[in-house]
Design an enzyme around this catalytic site. Structure first.
Site, PDB file in Angstrom:
ATOM      1  N   ARG A 128       0.880  -1.165   0.000  1.00  0.00           N
ATOM      2  CA  ARG A 128       0.000   0.000   0.000  1.00  0.00           C
ATOM      3  C   ARG A 128       0.921   1.219   0.000  1.00  0.00           C
ATOM      4  O   ARG A 128       1.597   1.497   1.001  1.00  0.00           O
ATOM      5  CB  ARG A 128      -0.900  -0.024   1.238  1.00  0.00           C
ATOM      6  N   HIS A 134      -7.273   1.596  -6.587  1.00  0.00           N
ATOM      7  CA  HIS A 134      -7.547   0.838  -5.353  1.00  0.00           C
ATOM      8  C   HIS A 134      -8.363  -0.407  -5.730  1.00  0.00           C
ATOM      9  O   HIS A 134      -9.537  -0.532  -5.377  1.00  0.00           O
ATOM     10  CB  HIS A 134      -8.327   1.729  -4.389  1.00  0.00           C
ATOM     11  N   GLN A 160     -10.408  -2.784  -3.085  1.00  0.00           N
ATOM     12  CA  GLN A 160     -11.650  -2.196  -2.593  1.00  0.00           C
ATOM     13  C   GLN A 160     -12.793  -2.453  -3.562  1.00  0.00           C
ATOM     14  O   GLN A 160     -13.908  -2.808  -3.159  1.00  0.00           O
ATOM     15  CB  GLN A 160     -11.478  -0.691  -2.384  1.00  0.00           C
ATOM     16  N   ASP A 203     -16.823   8.809  -1.467  1.00  0.00           N
ATOM     17  CA  ASP A 203     -15.609   8.646  -0.670  1.00  0.00           C
ATOM     18  C   ASP A 203     -15.318   9.983  -0.004  1.00  0.00           C
ATOM     19  O   ASP A 203     -15.943  11.002  -0.312  1.00  0.00           O
ATOM     20  CB  ASP A 203     -14.444   8.218  -1.577  1.00  0.00           C
ATOM     21  N   CYS A 240     -16.174   3.422   0.941  1.00  0.00           N
ATOM     22  CA  CYS A 240     -15.080   2.515   1.298  1.00  0.00           C
ATOM     23  C   CYS A 240     -14.569   2.728   2.718  1.00  0.00           C
ATOM     24  O   CYS A 240     -13.836   1.878   3.239  1.00  0.00           O
ATOM     25  CB  CYS A 240     -13.938   2.634   0.293  1.00  0.00           C
ATOM     26  N   ARG A 254     -13.983  -6.857   2.212  1.00  0.00           N
ATOM     27  CA  ARG A 254     -12.563  -6.713   1.900  1.00  0.00           C
ATOM     28  C   ARG A 254     -11.819  -8.001   2.283  1.00  0.00           C
ATOM     29  O   ARG A 254     -10.931  -8.458   1.553  1.00  0.00           O
ATOM     30  CB  ARG A 254     -11.968  -5.522   2.668  1.00  0.00           C
TER      31      ARG A 254
END
Length: 308
Positions: free
Chosen positions: A107, A134, A137, A225, A266, A294
């Protein structure tokens, strides 16, 4: 060996296989205590490096728990532990880590770090997040939608807010899973034109609609988001708030979507900014399922990477 770097770089048949496997994994664990090992232990005797240049809650916990449930062990490394690209090249770090571990999840900030790691690693590399995309996700999001409403193919997905890394992967998923997507954002915060062009070439409808009320009409899924990143300056935060204030997801906006439309975020969310608490805690919200998924989606990704 398969790397999982981005949704648009993974074959659609493999993506569908990963989603199907995630569904199976989740069903198999129903009712078990969280610490119970999976009946199958595909990561037994495997070591997985979890590298975090960017801090995380969901990514760290879900990957760590997933590896352990599948019988493996994790080594969690922060950016300060490794100082990627400072002193030792990322390529050399990838070569060294490949001698110690069986898989790498990273990450990070720059996409180039991920790509260089994957180019020189001799073990699978998974994109846990970059500034551009991402993918893990969005695999969880597809899984979540389909367990509530069936196939996402042909559905209308609406994104509201900043054209960030999450919507980039959502646009990639539109092209690979065959759903239409409408992005509602200010002109200055649109997603990368190349991502939009790629999905359109795949034959799906990608619409850019600055009016959020018009954008959500007939939506099957509404997604948003946070408006700001933890690393943004105060000036940037204030500017983004001013630009995005009209894109807040509230009850009135959700009423413009289909009656059975779902809402996703998310997380972490800034309640009262990009979304109201009444929507987050309302009957159309599936954010807690989304967060749980996830775990299951990433377990399926890891199995696919190792050919398990």
């Amino acid at each position: 060996m398969n790397h999982f770097l981005d949704i648009h770089k993974t074959d659609p048949a493999d993506l569908r296989q990963i989603i199907s496997e995630a569904k199976r994994i989740k069903i198999a664990r129903k009712g078990l205590p969280k610490g119970t090992p999976d009946a199958e232990q595909p990561l037994a005797n495997h070591m997985v490096a979890l590298i975090f240049e960017k801090p995380s809650t969901r990514t760290r916990v879900s990957f760590d728990v997933g590896v352990r449930q599948m019988g493996g062990q994790t080594m969690v490394l922060s950016g300060s532990d490794m100082q990627l690209g400072h002193g030792e090249t990322i390529a050399d770090t990838a070569r060294v880590l490949s001698r110690y571990v069986d898989m790498i999840m990273i990450r990070t900030f720059e996409e180039s770090t991920l790509l260089e790691m994957a180019e020189h690693a001799t073990v699978p590399v998974i994109n846990g997040l970059t500034n551009r995309t991402h993918p893990c996700q969005i695999m969880a999001d597809v899984l979540t939608y389909e367990e509530h409403h069936g196939s996402i193919k042909g559905k209308k997905v609406v994104w509201l807010g900043d054209g960030n890394n999450v919507v980039a992967s959502l646009i990639h998923a539109a092209g690979q899973f065959g759903f239409d997507i409408t992005v509602s954002a200010p002109e200055t915060l649109q997603p990368e034109a190349g991502f939009v062009a790629w999905a359109r070439e795949k034959g799906v409808n990608v619409s850019l609609e600055s009016n959020p009320q018009k954008a959500v009409e007939g939506a099957d899924l509404v997604v948003t988001d946070t408006w700001v990143s933890m690393h943004d300056s105060q000036t940037t935060k204030e500017r983004r708030h001013n630009q995005l204030r009209g894109y807040q997801v509230d009850d009135a906006l959700m009423a413009q979507a289909k009656n059975d439309a779902l809402f996703m975020h998310c997380l972490p969310a800034h309640r009262g900014e990009e979304v109201t608490s009444s929507v987050m805690d309302g009957p159309q919200s599936v954010i807690w399922d989304e967060a749980e998924n996830r775990l299951h989606a990433q377990k399926a990704v890891m199995r696919w990477c190792l050919g398990k």
